[in-house]
Write a protein that holds these residues in place. Structure first.
Motif, PDB file in Angstrom:
ATOM      1  N   ALA A  75       0.165   6.511   1.282  1.00 38.18           N
ATOM      2  CA  ALA A  75      -0.573   5.257   1.133  1.00 38.18           C
ATOM      3  C   ALA A  75      -2.048   5.592   1.014  1.00 38.18           C
ATOM      4  O   ALA A  75      -2.509   6.630   1.495  1.00 38.18           O
ATOM      5  N   TYR A  76      -2.794   4.691   0.363  1.00 39.82           N
ATOM      6  CA  TYR A  76      -4.238   4.862   0.192  1.00 39.82           C
ATOM      7  C   TYR A  76      -4.980   3.790   0.993  1.00 39.82           C
ATOM      8  O   TYR A  76      -4.529   2.642   1.081  1.00 39.82           O
TER       9      TYR A  76
ATOM     10  N   LEU B 232       0.193   0.451   9.859  1.00 37.23           N
ATOM     11  CA  LEU B 232      -0.851   1.076  10.661  1.00 37.23           C
ATOM     12  C   LEU B 232      -2.186   0.407  10.349  1.00 37.23           C
ATOM     13  O   LEU B 232      -2.460   0.042   9.206  1.00 37.23           O
ATOM     14  N   LYS B 233      -3.017   0.279  11.355  1.00 41.00           N
ATOM     15  CA  LYS B 233      -4.323  -0.356  11.206  1.00 41.00           C
ATOM     16  C   LYS B 233      -5.406   0.728  11.137  1.00 41.00           C
ATOM     17  O   LYS B 233      -5.515   1.559  12.039  1.00 41.00           O
ATOM     18  N   ILE B 234      -6.209   0.698  10.074  1.00 40.25           N
ATOM     19  CA  ILE B 234      -7.215   1.730   9.825  1.00 40.25           C
ATOM     20  C   ILE B 234      -8.604   1.128  10.005  1.00 40.25           C
ATOM     21  O   ILE B 234      -8.933   0.100   9.399  1.00 40.25           O
ATOM     22  N   THR B 235      -9.426   1.778  10.834  1.00 41.73           N
ATOM     23  CA  THR B 235     -10.827   1.376  10.983  1.00 41.73           C
ATOM     24  C   THR B 235     -11.711   2.609  10.895  1.00 41.73           C
ATOM     25  O   THR B 235     -11.294   3.717  11.247  1.00 41.73           O
TER      26      THR B 235
ATOM     27  N   HIS C 288       0.807  -1.212   0.000  1.00 39.89           N
ATOM     28  CA  HIS C 288       0.000   0.000   0.000  1.00 39.89           C
ATOM     29  C   HIS C 288       0.847   1.271   0.000  1.00 39.89           C
ATOM     30  O   HIS C 288       0.330   2.356  -0.223  1.00 39.89           O
ATOM     31  N   ILE C 289       2.150   1.151   0.279  1.00 38.93           N
ATOM     32  CA  ILE C 289       2.971   2.322   0.576  1.00 38.93           C
ATOM     33  C   ILE C 289       3.868   2.670  -0.609  1.00 38.93           C
ATOM     34  O   ILE C 289       4.499   1.805  -1.213  1.00 38.93           O
TER      35      ILE C 289
ATOM     36  N   THR D 212      11.275   7.059   7.528  1.00 30.21           N
ATOM     37  CA  THR D 212      10.073   7.673   6.970  1.00 30.21           C
ATOM     38  C   THR D 212       9.087   6.604   6.514  1.00 30.21           C
ATOM     39  O   THR D 212       7.873   6.703   6.743  1.00 30.21           O
ATOM     40  N   TRP D 213       9.594   5.562   5.889  1.00 31.73           N
ATOM     41  CA  TRP D 213       8.735   4.457   5.453  1.00 31.73           C
ATOM     42  C   TRP D 213       8.119   3.744   6.644  1.00 31.73           C
ATOM     43  O   TRP D 213       6.918   3.451   6.662  1.00 31.73           O
TER      44      TRP D 213
END
Length: 321
Positions: free
Chosen positions: A179-180, A92-95, A36-37, A85-86
């Motif tokens: 990232a998206y 990361l976990k996105i909710t 994703h990155i 930086t990367w």
């Protein structure tokens, strides 16, 4: 009460008890994995690379040992900054979080929860919708931060959150990492209340048309009634409830008690959206006046009631009609 009312081909209205849970839609978590990155040098990064090239060229031409040492030292710092930086964005976990309903034309606010699960603090994380205003947060190790992203609403119904862009340039702004992420978070958009409101309809003795009824008195205690969704907790007789008599609401003489039906057929015009806007205006006005009101739509009747839950149930029905 059933959890929902299903109207085939029209809309689905939830009961006041479960309404708020359907005002937001939460999907399974999305993790910002390696695929994703993306990473590229910033303009300062390109300038830094040009400086390194100039130092290397000068050191070769003049055989300066100290110049070689400085060039390779700075190149190593650049490589390490690229890794950090990367890592600042990776895994990361996105909710999806809460998105409170708004009226059409207003800005919907989506809450996006970001979790850190690798015991590594993250700094200066930016999140935004496309062409939207970004929100920046720091995330503690094993912690969570909530990003609040705004999106302008245009029409009633469900508004789905678009693709979210996460970016960072921490620690030295030599590299830009992004990232998206996509979520299924939705915000319910209520119809815009009509600007040219007709007067509120009235009710008669048989519940169709006539005058609003009012009870006069001196605000003396007049008995109990069963609790209904939307009733104020201040009106609950907690002493009676503690005797296992159920939730009972105190009633007083002298309180205004008005009931009216807001009927779709009572609106005028050939434009359905304008008629829905008119009903929305009536619901807002009836709620402000603390009237007991019901809503009649072509394939759905919401029984008269008062309170915040009833107000949102009526607006939800109009939004999804």
């Amino acid at each position: 009460m059933a959890n929902s009312l299903n109207i085939p081909g029209k809309f689905k209205i939830t009961s006041p008890k479960t309404w708020f849970r359907t005002a937001i839609a939460i999907n399974s978590a999305t993790r910002l994995s390696r695929r994703h990155i993306y990473i590229l040098p910033t303009r300062f990064g390109w300038l830094f690379a040009l400086l390194l090239l100039a130092l290397l060229t000068g050191s070769i031409n003049y055989s300066i040992s100290l110049g070689f040492a400085m060039t390779f030292l700075l190149a190593g710092v650049g490589a390490i900054s690229m890794l950090h930086t990367w890592r600042n964005l990776a895994n990361l976990k996105i909710t999806a979080g809460r998105a409170k309903p708004v009226f059409a034309g207003e800005n919907a606010v989506f809450e996006i929860n970001v979790h850190e699960e690798n015991n590594r603090a993250r700094y200066s994380i930016f999140a935004s919708f496309t062409a939207g205003k970004p929100d920046v947060q720091d995330i503690t190790a094993m912690g969570e931060s909530t990003f609040k992203l705004t999106l302008h609403s245009q029409k009633r119904g469900w508004l789905k959150a678009p693709k979210i862009t996460f970016t960072t340039e921490f620690p030295v702004s030599l590299f830009h990492v992004w990232a998206y992420a996509e979520t299924e978070c939705q915000c319910l958009i209520y119809p815009t209340p009509s600007l040219h409101s007709q007067t509120l309809p009235s009710i008669d003795s048989d519940g169709a048309t006539g005058q609003l009824s009012t009870t006069q008195g001196d605000d003396d205690f007049a008995g109990h009634r069963n609790y209904q969704f939307g009733d104020s907790p201040k009106r609950v007789d907690w002493k009676a409830s503690s005797r296992e008599q159920g939730l009972l609401i105190k009633q007083f003489q002298g309180e205004a008690s008005s009931t009216l039906w807001l009927d779709f057929n009572a609106t005028t015009g050939n434009n359905v959206e304008l008629r829905i806007s008119q009903l929305t205006r009536w619901v807002v006005e009836a709620d402000k006046l603390n009237l007991k009101y019901g809503l009649r739509l072509p394939q759905l009747n919401i029984q008269p009631n008062t309170g915040d839950s009833h107000y949102h149930q009526c607006l939800t029905a109009l939004a999804l009609m």
